[in-house]
Design an enzyme around this catalytic site. Sequence first.
Site, PDB file in Angstrom:
ATOM      1  N   GLY A   1       1.035  -1.138   0.108  1.00 26.72           N
ATOM      2  CA  GLY A   1       0.103   0.005   0.031  1.00 26.72           C
ATOM      3  C   GLY A   1       0.911   1.393   0.032  1.00 26.72           C
TER       4      GLY A   1
ATOM      5  N   ARG B   1     -14.966 -16.601  -8.352  1.00 25.60           N
ATOM      6  CA  ARG B   1     -14.475 -15.229  -8.587  1.00 25.60           C
ATOM      7  C   ARG B   1     -15.907 -14.343  -8.655  1.00 25.60           C
ATOM      8  NH1 ARG B   1      -9.968 -13.170 -10.220  1.00 25.60           N
ATOM      9  NH2 ARG B   1      -9.342 -15.309 -10.988  1.00 25.60           N
TER      10      ARG B   1
ATOM     11  N   MET C   1      -4.222  -7.346  -6.668  1.00 25.70           N
ATOM     12  CA  MET C   1      -3.448  -8.469  -7.381  1.00 25.70           C
ATOM     13  C   MET C   1      -4.420  -9.397  -7.491  1.00 25.70           C
ATOM     14  SD  MET C   1      -0.493  -7.134  -7.527  1.00 25.70           S
ATOM     15  CE  MET C   1       0.386  -8.603  -8.360  1.00 25.70           C
TER      16      MET C   1
ATOM     17  N   LEU D   1     -10.243  -8.832 -11.754  1.00 25.30           N
ATOM     18  CA  LEU D   1     -11.483  -8.406 -11.664  1.00 25.30           C
ATOM     19  C   LEU D   1     -12.600  -9.111 -12.717  1.00 25.30           C
ATOM     20  CD1 LEU D   1     -10.916  -4.857 -10.847  1.00 25.30           C
ATOM     21  CD2 LEU D   1     -12.064  -6.460  -9.126  1.00 25.30           C
TER      22      LEU D   1
ATOM     23  N   HIS E   1      -0.012   0.710 -13.372  1.00 26.69           N
ATOM     24  CA  HIS E   1       0.909  -0.507 -13.787  1.00 26.69           C
ATOM     25  C   HIS E   1       2.264  -0.040 -14.006  1.00 26.69           C
ATOM     26  CE1 HIS E   1       1.424  -4.148 -15.509  1.00 26.69           C
ATOM     27  NE2 HIS E   1       2.074  -3.697 -16.516  1.00 26.69           N
TER      28      HIS E   1
ATOM     29  N   THR F   1     -10.564  -1.696 -17.956  1.00 23.17           N
ATOM     30  CA  THR F   1     -11.777  -2.501 -18.818  1.00 23.17           C
ATOM     31  C   THR F   1     -11.610  -3.836 -18.425  1.00 23.17           C
ATOM     32  OG1 THR F   1     -10.080  -2.392 -20.604  1.00 23.17           O
ATOM     33  CG2 THR F   1     -11.782  -0.833 -20.629  1.00 23.17           C
TER      34      THR F   1
ATOM     35  N   LEU G   1      -7.018  -7.273 -19.199  1.00 22.15           N
ATOM     36  CA  LEU G   1      -5.825  -6.843 -18.381  1.00 22.15           C
ATOM     37  C   LEU G   1      -5.126  -5.933 -19.002  1.00 22.15           C
ATOM     38  CD1 LEU G   1      -4.632  -7.853 -15.534  1.00 22.15           C
ATOM     39  CD2 LEU G   1      -3.001  -9.112 -16.991  1.00 22.15           C
ATOM     40  N   ASP G   2      -4.909  -4.710 -18.143  1.00 16.62           N
ATOM     41  CA  ASP G   2      -4.000  -3.707 -18.217  1.00 16.62           C
ATOM     42  C   ASP G   2      -4.322  -3.059 -19.696  1.00 16.62           C
ATOM     43  OD1 ASP G   2      -2.472  -4.067 -15.817  1.00 16.62           O
ATOM     44  OD2 ASP G   2      -1.343  -5.605 -16.767  1.00 16.62           O
TER      45      ASP G   2
ATOM     46  N   GLU H   1       5.689   6.641  -9.299  1.00 17.35           N
ATOM     47  CA  GLU H   1       4.106   6.499  -8.841  1.00 17.35           C
ATOM     48  C   GLU H   1       3.629   7.122  -7.886  1.00 17.35           C
ATOM     49  OE1 GLU H   1       3.710   2.168  -8.275  1.00 17.35           O
ATOM     50  OE2 GLU H   1       4.066   1.391 -10.300  1.00 17.35           O
TER      51      GLU H   1
HETATM   52  C1  GRF Z   1       2.956  -0.937  -7.832  1.00 17.20           C
HETATM   53  O1  GRF Z   1       3.988  -1.160  -8.452  1.00 17.20           O
HETATM   54  C2  GRF Z   1       1.613  -0.732  -9.022  1.00 17.20           C
HETATM   55  O2  GRF Z   1       2.202  -0.347 -10.054  1.00 17.20           O
HETATM   56  C3  GRF Z   1       1.270  -2.132  -9.127  1.00 17.20           C
HETATM   57  O3  GRF Z   1       1.329  -2.773  -7.708  1.00 17.20           O
HETATM   58  C4  GRF Z   1       2.308  -2.129  -7.192  1.00 17.20           C
HETATM   59  C5  GRF Z   1       1.709  -1.594  -5.751  1.00 17.20           C
HETATM   60  O4  GRF Z   1       2.637  -1.121  -4.944  1.00 17.20           O
HETATM   61  N1  GRF Z   1      -0.195  -2.077  -9.713  1.00 17.20           N
HETATM   62  P1  GRF Z   1       2.289  -0.766  -3.334  1.00 17.20           P
HETATM   63  O5  GRF Z   1       1.484  -1.864  -2.795  1.00 17.20           O
HETATM   64  O6  GRF Z   1       1.407   0.506  -3.521  1.00 17.20           O
HETATM   65  O7  GRF Z   1       3.490  -0.461  -2.746  1.00 17.20           O
END
Ligand code: GRF
Length: 229
Positions: free
Chosen positions: A24, A75, A100, A103, A119, A151, A154-155, A184
Amino acid sequence: MIPLNETLAAGPKKRVVVLLSGDGSNLQALLDKEPDYHYQVVGVISNVPGAYGLERARQHRVAALELDHRVFSSRTAFDQRLVVEVNRFEPDLVVLAGYMRILSPEFVEQFAGRLINIHPSLLPDYKGLGTYRRVLADHKTRHGCTVHYVTPELDSGSNILQASLEIKPTDNEESLKRRVKTMEHQVYPLAVHLITSGRLQLQKNRVALDRQLLDPLGYQLKEDSLELE
Ligand code: GRF
């Protein structure tokens, strides 16, 4: 051009729900930037019990819900419950931050146009897992992250924004991951702010910023010019 992090929005902050499965650190960045931006994280849900992201939420006095997918029969059953739990928070935007689990199309449909993800690659390149390893193995010169609408595939939804960096000859998986994560943490809160303040909109499958359609790859930022504060 209006500065990217300018707050033009009036009215109450928009309600954001974050879904995660792990550490997180992106949630933390979203929480830290809340005072400057036009959103409020009102709930965090993890499908993984004990995920540290839940602890981060609690420390910030944000409702944190553990919803273990393993106790559901399918699911679809899990995602149906997830829809209910997300909707309890009455979100304007649902933000995936290290969630992870794939969906179901039904979940994505429920939140179409108000569901985003980050991503660790320059999409459409390197979808899926292990992006740092694969990029290095391919001797690429640039890597980065993409914020995009979700959508069912995936990605693959419309790109909102990308932040990229030049891979150094000395970079390894660890250093590359660290550098991309630093970006990010700057750009995800910014992207959420642009959406919640109404500056960024989804028009059919294209993204517009201040009513100007963006390139299909999304708004482009570079590591060396990420002076957002
Ligand atoms: C990030 O690298 C993001 O790009 C990917 O999952 C990771 C999450 O990292 N979707 P964190 O749990 O926010 O540290």
